[in-house]
Design a protein around this motif. Structure first.
Motif, PDB file in Angstrom:
ATOM      1  N   GLU A  65       1.064  -1.121   0.123  1.00  0.00           N
ATOM      2  CA  GLU A  65      -0.177   0.104   0.066  1.00  0.00           C
ATOM      3  C   GLU A  65       0.750   1.250  -0.113  1.00  0.00           C
ATOM      4  O   GLU A  65       1.875   1.258   0.781  1.00  0.00           O
ATOM      5  N   LEU A  89      -3.428   0.209  -3.484  1.00  0.00           N
ATOM      6  CA  LEU A  89      -3.161  -1.196  -3.310  1.00  0.00           C
ATOM      7  C   LEU A  89      -2.291  -1.863  -4.336  1.00  0.00           C
ATOM      8  O   LEU A  89      -2.614  -1.847  -5.631  1.00  0.00           O
ATOM      9  N   HIS A 105      -7.360   0.440  -8.819  1.00  0.00           N
ATOM     10  CA  HIS A 105      -6.886   0.025  -7.365  1.00  0.00           C
ATOM     11  C   HIS A 105      -6.350   1.300  -6.549  1.00  0.00           C
ATOM     12  O   HIS A 105      -6.018   1.046  -5.296  1.00  0.00           O
ATOM     13  N   PRO A 122      -5.141   1.535   2.648  1.00  0.00           N
ATOM     14  CA  PRO A 122      -5.541   0.620   1.446  1.00  0.00           C
ATOM     15  C   PRO A 122      -5.477  -0.732   1.694  1.00  0.00           C
ATOM     16  O   PRO A 122      -6.549  -1.683   1.926  1.00  0.00           O
ATOM     17  N   TYR A 126      -9.046  -2.402   2.808  1.00  0.00           N
ATOM     18  CA  TYR A 126      -9.518  -3.337   1.639  1.00  0.00           C
ATOM     19  C   TYR A 126      -9.884  -4.642   2.512  1.00  0.00           C
ATOM     20  O   TYR A 126     -10.779  -5.463   2.370  1.00  0.00           O
ATOM     21  N   TRP A 129     -12.853  -4.631   4.876  1.00  0.00           N
ATOM     22  CA  TRP A 129     -14.102  -4.404   4.508  1.00  0.00           C
ATOM     23  C   TRP A 129     -14.524  -5.928   3.915  1.00  0.00           C
ATOM     24  O   TRP A 129     -15.574  -6.324   4.076  1.00  0.00           O
ATOM     25  N   HIS A 130     -13.607  -6.260   3.361  1.00  0.00           N
ATOM     26  CA  HIS A 130     -13.943  -7.906   2.614  1.00  0.00           C
ATOM     27  C   HIS A 130     -14.009  -9.004   3.478  1.00  0.00           C
ATOM     28  O   HIS A 130     -15.219  -9.503   3.532  1.00  0.00           O
ATOM     29  N   LYS A 270      -9.954  -7.082  -6.888  1.00  0.00           N
ATOM     30  CA  LYS A 270      -9.346  -5.843  -6.244  1.00  0.00           C
ATOM     31  C   LYS A 270     -10.088  -4.507  -6.640  1.00  0.00           C
ATOM     32  O   LYS A 270     -10.316  -3.743  -6.022  1.00  0.00           O
ATOM     33  N   LEU A 273     -13.653  -4.535  -5.330  1.00  0.00           N
ATOM     34  CA  LEU A 273     -13.420  -4.325  -3.564  1.00  0.00           C
ATOM     35  C   LEU A 273     -13.100  -2.673  -3.475  1.00  0.00           C
ATOM     36  O   LEU A 273     -13.666  -2.189  -2.699  1.00  0.00           O
ATOM     37  N   ALA A 274     -12.111  -2.287  -4.298  1.00  0.00           N
ATOM     38  CA  ALA A 274     -12.001  -0.644  -4.300  1.00  0.00           C
ATOM     39  C   ALA A 274     -13.157   0.079  -4.483  1.00  0.00           C
ATOM     40  O   ALA A 274     -13.435   0.869  -3.699  1.00  0.00           O
ATOM     41  N   VAL A 277     -15.285  -0.082  -1.426  1.00  0.00           N
ATOM     42  CA  VAL A 277     -14.516   0.704  -0.235  1.00  0.00           C
ATOM     43  C   VAL A 277     -14.987   1.900  -0.411  1.00  0.00           C
ATOM     44  O   VAL A 277     -15.017   2.836   0.495  1.00  0.00           O
TER      45      VAL A 277
END
Length: 325
Positions: A65, A89, A105, A122, A126, A129-130, A270, A273-274, A277
């Motif tokens: 990160e 990330l 990302h 990051p 990340y 959250w996941h 990813k 996911l970004a 987030v």
């Protein structure tokens, strides 16, 4: 450019400051002038050659990160422009003065945050959250147990769960960590050196979700603490992966055991996911419901000292390298 290279798998002393050509971004990437890079447990595993699927790590630049300034954009990049301040990330390469990263990302540096503070976000955000909110499906009103509450992951999980309306319990290893995590919004903080967390929490009625980075003999305790339909989520196993538990109990109480590692996941995963987030977490940052906790910074060339501090587990919050940019 200057970068930190892994000379060979081993202890912190295998991290060496060297020089490399500035990388060129591919069509879907941006080139960042790195101002700061977060230091994380997966960096230690990578350095040791123990990160699953990493292969030969000799010559690898660690770092998952960063925060910095976009200096060049690939042909297919539309969101970012040179001069934009972003945090990002990476799979590796963050311990350097420049890094290339998939443009998807990257997220904007939150308003009012320094580059050092943004670099702490990051990997931990990340991951939390996941694992807590997607895999663990933590809901408002439920109780989350976070082991390692004073770590970078821990302070993130505590603050996000508290901000989103869950009750938060954390374990830590010292009175100063206990006070710090309590101040971040944890409802209960247990010093595991003085109390058995299972006894304390069983008397309080258990928990709904556990975020665990310990493994080993914590596994059976975690499972016994879960309420019916509870979820145990692993992100590490610092005491070891093997553990004994009663499968019939899992079935009878409909418990879920899951977990993940972020670094090997696909670029598309990813990117999704970004987006999640940015949608769910960035407004909390803007509202001041999450604050950075930076324990110590080091110059890029002192990456070995940063790793020594991380492995000592005496820190509260994040450790960050600064490039001097």
């Amino acid at each position: 450019m200057h970068s930190i290279l892994i000379r060979q798998p081993g202890g912190p002393d295998v991290l060496e400051l060297g020089t490399q050509p500035v990388p060129e971004p591919a069509a879907h990437e941006v080139l960042l002038q790195v101002h700061a890079a977060g230091v994380n447990r997966p960096d230690v595993l990578l350095r040791q050659g123990k990160y699953r699927g990493s292969g030969d790590v000799t010559g690898t630049v660690p770092g998952l990160e960063v925060a910095g300034i976009v200096t060049q954009c690939g042909a297919d990049v539309t969101r970012w422009q040179p001069g934009d301040a972003v945090c990002a990330l990476l799979a590796s390469g963050g311990y350097a003065e420049y890094a290339v990263v998939d443009a998807r990302h990257c997220l904007p540096v939150p308003t009012g945050w320094t580059m050092t503070e943004a670099a702490s976000l990051p990997e931990t955000v990340y991951t939390v959250w996941h694992n807590v909110f997607q895999r663990g499906a933590l809901q408002p009103g439920e109780t989350l147990l976070v082991h390692g509450g004073s770590s970078g992951i821990g302070i993130t999980a505590v603050q996000l769960a508290h901000a989103l309306g869950s009750r938060v319990v954390a374990t830590v290893g010292s009175p100063d960590k206990q006070a710090a995590v309590q101040g971040l919004g944890a409802d209960t903080v247990i010093n595991y050196r003085e109390q058995d967390f299972e006894q304390v929490l069983a008397a309080a009625g258990g928990v709904d979700v556990v975020l665990d980075m310990v493994g080993g003999d914590y596994t059976a305790k975690n499972l016994r603490l879960l309420r019916d339909d509870g979820r145990l989520v692993f992100i590490n196993a610092m005491q070891g992966g093997p553990a004994a538990f009663n499968a019939l109990e899992i079935m009878a109480r409909r418990l879920t055991i899951t977990g993940s590692t972020l670094r090997p996941r696909s670029a598309d995963f990813k990117a999704a996911l970004a987006r999640a987030v940015e949608q769910h977490v960035w407004p909390l940052l803007a509202a001041g419901k999450f604050r950075p906790v930076i324990f110590q910074t080091f110059p890029l060339g002192n990456a070995a000292a940063a790793h020594q501090l991380l492995e000592s587990s005496t820190h509260i919050g994040k450790i960050v390298l600064q490039t001097g940019a």
